[in-house]
Design a protein around this motif. Structure first.
Motif, PDB file in Angstrom:
ATOM      1  N   ALA A  87       0.824  -1.214   0.000  1.00 40.12           N
ATOM      2  CA  ALA A  87       0.000   0.000   0.000  1.00 40.12           C
ATOM      3  C   ALA A  87       0.855   1.260   0.000  1.00 40.12           C
ATOM      4  CB  ALA A  87      -0.929   0.002   1.215  1.00 40.12           C
ATOM      5  N   GLY A  88       2.156   1.112   0.255  1.00 46.37           N
ATOM      6  CA  GLY A  88       3.049   2.265   0.213  1.00 46.37           C
ATOM      7  C   GLY A  88       3.580   2.703   1.555  1.00 46.37           C
ATOM      8  N   LEU A  89       3.337   1.920   2.611  1.00 49.17           N
ATOM      9  CA  LEU A  89       3.835   2.241   3.939  1.00 49.17           C
ATOM     10  C   LEU A  89       5.096   1.427   4.250  1.00 49.17           C
ATOM     11  CD1 LEU A  89       0.454   2.245   5.929  1.00 49.17           C
ATOM     12  CD2 LEU A  89       1.675   4.231   4.991  1.00 49.17           C
ATOM     13  N   THR A  90       5.875   1.895   5.193  1.00 48.78           N
ATOM     14  CA  THR A  90       7.034   1.162   5.674  1.00 48.78           C
ATOM     15  C   THR A  90       6.653   0.450   6.964  1.00 48.78           C
ATOM     16  OG1 THR A  90       8.579   2.768   4.738  1.00 48.78           O
ATOM     17  CG2 THR A  90       9.407   1.341   6.493  1.00 48.78           C
ATOM     18  N   ALA A  91       6.782  -0.866   6.977  1.00 54.01           N
ATOM     19  CA  ALA A  91       6.364  -1.659   8.136  1.00 54.01           C
ATOM     20  C   ALA A  91       7.552  -1.922   9.058  1.00 54.01           C
ATOM     21  CB  ALA A  91       5.757  -2.974   7.677  1.00 54.01           C
ATOM     22  N   ARG A  92       7.359  -1.601  10.338  1.00 51.35           N
ATOM     23  CA  ARG A  92       8.320  -1.949  11.381  1.00 51.35           C
ATOM     24  C   ARG A  92       7.570  -2.690  12.475  1.00 51.35           C
ATOM     25  NH1 ARG A  92      11.834   3.704  11.766  1.00 51.35           N
ATOM     26  NH2 ARG A  92      12.743   3.548   9.667  1.00 51.35           N
ATOM     27  N   SER A  93       8.307  -3.354  13.341  1.00 51.72           N
ATOM     28  CA  SER A  93       7.650  -4.185  14.353  1.00 51.72           C
ATOM     29  C   SER A  93       7.860  -3.633  15.757  1.00 51.72           C
ATOM     30  CB  SER A  93       8.163  -5.626  14.277  1.00 51.72           C
ATOM     31  OG  SER A  93       9.536  -5.688  14.597  1.00 51.72           O
ATOM     32  N   TYR A  94       6.931  -3.967  16.632  1.00 48.80           N
ATOM     33  CA  TYR A  94       7.121  -3.704  18.062  1.00 48.80           C
ATOM     34  C   TYR A  94       6.919  -5.011  18.809  1.00 48.80           C
ATOM     35  CZ  TYR A  94       1.934  -3.343  18.391  1.00 48.80           C
ATOM     36  OH  TYR A  94       0.570  -3.580  18.339  1.00 48.80           O
ATOM     37  N   ARG A  95       7.639  -5.151  19.918  1.00 47.99           N
ATOM     38  CA  ARG A  95       7.563  -6.383  20.691  1.00 47.99           C
ATOM     39  C   ARG A  95       6.149  -6.589  21.236  1.00 47.99           C
ATOM     40  NH1 ARG A  95      12.532  -5.188  24.580  1.00 47.99           N
ATOM     41  NH2 ARG A  95      12.119  -3.094  23.751  1.00 47.99           N
ATOM     42  N   TYR A  96       5.708  -7.829  21.187  1.00 50.64           N
ATOM     43  CA  TYR A  96       4.351  -8.134  21.655  1.00 50.64           C
ATOM     44  C   TYR A  96       4.300  -9.430  22.468  1.00 50.64           C
ATOM     45  CZ  TYR A  96      -0.723  -8.526  21.694  1.00 50.64           C
ATOM     46  OH  TYR A  96      -2.032  -8.627  22.113  1.00 50.64           O
ATOM     47  N   TYR A  97       4.788 -10.506  21.883  1.00 50.72           N
ATOM     48  CA  TYR A  97       4.692 -11.830  22.512  1.00 50.72           C
ATOM     49  C   TYR A  97       6.002 -12.194  23.192  1.00 50.72           C
ATOM     50  CZ  TYR A  97       4.028 -16.926  22.829  1.00 50.72           C
ATOM     51  OH  TYR A  97       3.917 -18.225  23.268  1.00 50.72           O
ATOM     52  N   ASP A  98       5.880 -12.739  24.411  1.00 51.54           N
ATOM     53  CA  ASP A  98       7.048 -13.188  25.154  1.00 51.54           C
ATOM     54  C   ASP A  98       7.062 -14.720  25.177  1.00 51.54           C
ATOM     55  OD1 ASP A  98       9.064 -13.779  26.893  1.00 51.54           O
ATOM     56  OD2 ASP A  98       8.287 -12.620  28.575  1.00 51.54           O
ATOM     57  N   PRO A  99       7.955 -15.367  24.420  1.00 50.12           N
ATOM     58  CA  PRO A  99       7.977 -16.834  24.380  1.00 50.12           C
ATOM     59  C   PRO A  99       8.236 -17.468  25.742  1.00 50.12           C
ATOM     60  CG  PRO A  99       9.296 -15.903  22.599  1.00 50.12           C
ATOM     61  CD  PRO A  99       8.957 -14.775  23.520  1.00 50.12           C
ATOM     62  N   ALA A 100       8.967 -16.768  26.608  1.00 54.59           N
ATOM     63  CA  ALA A 100       9.302 -17.339  27.912  1.00 54.59           C
ATOM     64  C   ALA A 100       8.059 -17.515  28.787  1.00 54.59           C
ATOM     65  CB  ALA A 100      10.327 -16.461  28.623  1.00 54.59           C
ATOM     66  N   THR A 101       7.180 -16.528  28.763  1.00 56.09           N
ATOM     67  CA  THR A 101       5.963 -16.596  29.579  1.00 56.09           C
ATOM     68  C   THR A 101       4.753 -17.044  28.775  1.00 56.09           C
ATOM     69  OG1 THR A 101       5.362 -14.291  29.127  1.00 56.09           O
ATOM     70  CG2 THR A 101       6.822 -14.714  31.014  1.00 56.09           C
ATOM     71  N   ARG A 102       4.921 -17.082  27.449  1.00 55.16           N
ATOM     72  CA  ARG A 102       3.807 -17.365  26.534  1.00 55.16           C
ATOM     73  C   ARG A 102       2.663 -16.382  26.768  1.00 55.16           C
ATOM     74  NH1 ARG A 102       4.212 -23.926  27.362  1.00 55.16           N
ATOM     75  NH2 ARG A 102       6.357 -24.087  26.637  1.00 55.16           N
ATOM     76  N   GLY A 103       3.063 -15.173  27.111  1.00 55.66           N
ATOM     77  CA  GLY A 103       2.109 -14.094  27.362  1.00 55.66           C
ATOM     78  C   GLY A 103       2.590 -12.819  26.708  1.00 55.66           C
ATOM     79  N   LEU A 104       2.076 -11.697  27.176  1.00 56.21           N
ATOM     80  CA  LEU A 104       2.370 -10.398  26.587  1.00 56.21           C
ATOM     81  C   LEU A 104       3.701  -9.844  27.102  1.00 56.21           C
ATOM     82  CD1 LEU A 104       1.196  -8.052  24.834  1.00 56.21           C
ATOM     83  CD2 LEU A 104       0.246  -7.118  26.962  1.00 56.21           C
ATOM     84  N   ASP A 105       4.528  -9.380  26.179  1.00 55.17           N
ATOM     85  CA  ASP A 105       5.749  -8.663  26.544  1.00 55.17           C
ATOM     86  C   ASP A 105       5.374  -7.189  26.674  1.00 55.17           C
ATOM     87  OD1 ASP A 105       8.231  -7.570  26.908  1.00 55.17           O
ATOM     88  OD2 ASP A 105       9.076  -8.277  25.016  1.00 55.17           O
ATOM     89  N   PHE A 106       4.710  -6.861  27.763  1.00 62.00           N
ATOM     90  CA  PHE A 106       4.127  -5.527  27.897  1.00 62.00           C
ATOM     91  C   PHE A 106       5.197  -4.451  28.010  1.00 62.00           C
ATOM     92  CE2 PHE A 106       1.706  -2.286  30.483  1.00 62.00           C
ATOM     93  CZ  PHE A 106       0.935  -1.845  29.422  1.00 62.00           C
ATOM     94  N   GLN A 107       6.254  -4.737  28.755  1.00 63.79           N
ATOM     95  CA  GLN A 107       7.315  -3.751  28.896  1.00 63.79           C
ATOM     96  C   GLN A 107       7.995  -3.488  27.563  1.00 63.79           C
ATOM     97  OE1 GLN A 107       7.658  -2.056  31.730  1.00 63.79           O
ATOM     98  NE2 GLN A 107       9.082  -0.728  30.610  1.00 63.79           N
ATOM     99  N   GLY A 108       8.254  -4.563  26.806  1.00 62.33           N
ATOM    100  CA  GLY A 108       8.853  -4.398  25.487  1.00 62.33           C
ATOM    101  C   GLY A 108       7.951  -3.621  24.554  1.00 62.33           C
ATOM    102  N   LEU A 109       6.658  -3.882  24.635  1.00 62.08           N
ATOM    103  CA  LEU A 109       5.671  -3.161  23.821  1.00 62.08           C
ATOM    104  C   LEU A 109       5.725  -1.666  24.119  1.00 62.08           C
ATOM    105  CD1 LEU A 109       1.952  -4.191  23.284  1.00 62.08           C
ATOM    106  CD2 LEU A 109       2.510  -1.894  24.057  1.00 62.08           C
ATOM    107  N   LEU A 110       5.693  -1.309  25.389  1.00 60.99           N
ATOM    108  CA  LEU A 110       5.719   0.107  25.766  1.00 60.99           C
ATOM    109  C   LEU A 110       7.017   0.779  25.325  1.00 60.99           C
ATOM    110  CD1 LEU A 110       4.216  -0.002  29.391  1.00 60.99           C
ATOM    111  CD2 LEU A 110       3.056   0.629  27.264  1.00 60.99           C
TER     112      LEU A 110
END
Length: 380
Positions: A87-110
């Motif tokens: 569509a013409g945008l540049t995609a970058r990622s932010y941390r979301y999933y934490d494999p160690a806890t199998r839950g949200l990587d909330f601190q990384g996300l913030l």
């Protein structure tokens, strides 16, 4: 009803789609009492399901928005980066999933959202995150909202599972409504593939919540210019099905009951799988003692003891299965374990260990639990 209505025609819809469908779709996700709707600050266009809604929104932003970088959760639905890049945008990622806890990587996300440039676009899954099944809590959503608004980041919500996650249409829309309530702008892509089973009809909507009614009129005009050379106008029949159900109170009530039944069944599959793994620990019954005795007596005589009924305890904490929500679960299985389960148990899943909970039944849960048990026991 639609087929038997002889007054219906098959003429082209307007570029923006079926008017009733657009109005009702906005109310479904934002709430009938939404201030944005009451103030006419929402521009909604019918699109080709969720994918088409994302693509139209992406192209609109690439043409008219001052920032062309979109931050996407890691991991996310595999089509997201492709849709926005083309569509013409540049995609970058932010941390979301934490494999160690199998839950949200909330601190990384913030941290990652905090480091995004002012005005950047941020893709958010409204509920039942695909593929992980991990959602922020309402308290975490509020922190995300405050951070994004403080940095003037533009939310772009993708809602593919409203009502299909918790069984409540309103509960599954809470994250979106929190952002609308503060008066800020956002984009909203909706799909009716899952919650109405209209996969093949390609029914979706893109809504843009604007700062004023005047801006909403101008945004709708520009959305027409995106849609016209792309597919000209959307299909009629699927949108008519949705509109008919949403504006008929009896049909709407029936639909919400069926939707909750679907969601509850998936939740039940999660509980059954969790319990099946949990009870695969040692038993002290006479039968277990007999099996254990046979197990050790036959070891010198057998090349394999795989078919004996004794099970050691399944290693690991499997509580994430019932903590995650929606159609999908990240099991935490690695690619070698997935390959083992495919080879030995004929169970097929993506190599990252994602399974579709909707594909399970009470009959197949024990077989899956046996396979997981064997995989994590033999392949660490």
């Amino acid at each position: 009803m639609l087929i038997q209505n002889e007054s219906r025609v098959k003429e082209y819809l307007p570029i923006t789609g079926l008017a009733d469908f657009n109005k009702l779709s906005a109310k479904l996700i934002f709430g009938a009492d939404s201030p944005a709707i009451q103030e006419n600050r929402v521009a909604t266009v019918q699109c080709l399901s969720g994918t088409g809604s994302l693509r139209v929104g992406g192209e609109f932003l690439a043409r008219h928005y001052h920032e062309r970088t979109i931050y996407i959760p890691q991991p996310t639905w595999g089509n997201h980066p492709k849709v926005f890049t083309l569509a013409g945008l540049t995609a970058r990622s932010y941390r979301y999933y934490d494999p160690a806890t199998r839950g949200l990587d909330f601190q990384g996300l913030l941290e990652d959202i905090s480091s995004a440039p002012s005005g950047a676009i941020v893709l958010l899954h409204a509920c039942a995150h695909n593929p992980t099944g991990v959602d922020p809590t309402l308290e975490q959503w509020e922190q995300i909202r405050q951070l994004m608004r403080s940095k003037a980041l533009l939310p772009f919500f993708d809602s593919a599972y409203q009502g299909f996650a918790s069984g409540s249409l309103d509960k599954d829309a809470q994250s979106v409504r929190m952002f609308v309530a503060d008066g800020g702008e956002l984009l909203m892509a909706q799909s009716y593939a899952k919650n109405m089973g209209l996969y093949g009809e390609r029914v979706g909507a893109l809504s843009i919540v604007c700062g004023s009614a005047d801006i909403a009129v101008k945004v709708e005009s520009q959305l027409k210019l995106v849609i016209r050379p792309m597919y000209s106008n959307p299909p009629l029949h699927g949108a008519s099905i949705v509109a008919t159900i949403l504006k008929d109170s009896a049909m709407f009530d029936e639909w919400t009951l069926e939707l909750k039944a679907m969601a509850d069944r998936i939740i039940s599959m999660r509980e059954q799988l969790f319990n099946a793994l949990k009870i695969r620990g040692p038993s002290v019954s006479k039968l277990w003692m007999f099996n254990l005795l046979v197990h050790f007596l036959l070891i010198p005589l057998c090349q394999s003891v795989d078919h004996l009924s004794y099970h050691a305890e399944t290693p690991g904490d499997w509580s994430h299965i019932i903590k995650q929500i929606g159609m999908f679960t990240f099991t935490g299985l690695n690619s070698d374990q997935v390959a083992f389960m495919r080879q030995e148990y004929h169970i097929y899943m993506t190599s990252d260990g994602r399974i579709s909970m909707a594909g399970l039944s009470s009959r197949t849960v024990p077989h899956l639990a046996d396979a997981i048990h064997a995989a994590v026991t033999k392949l660490k």
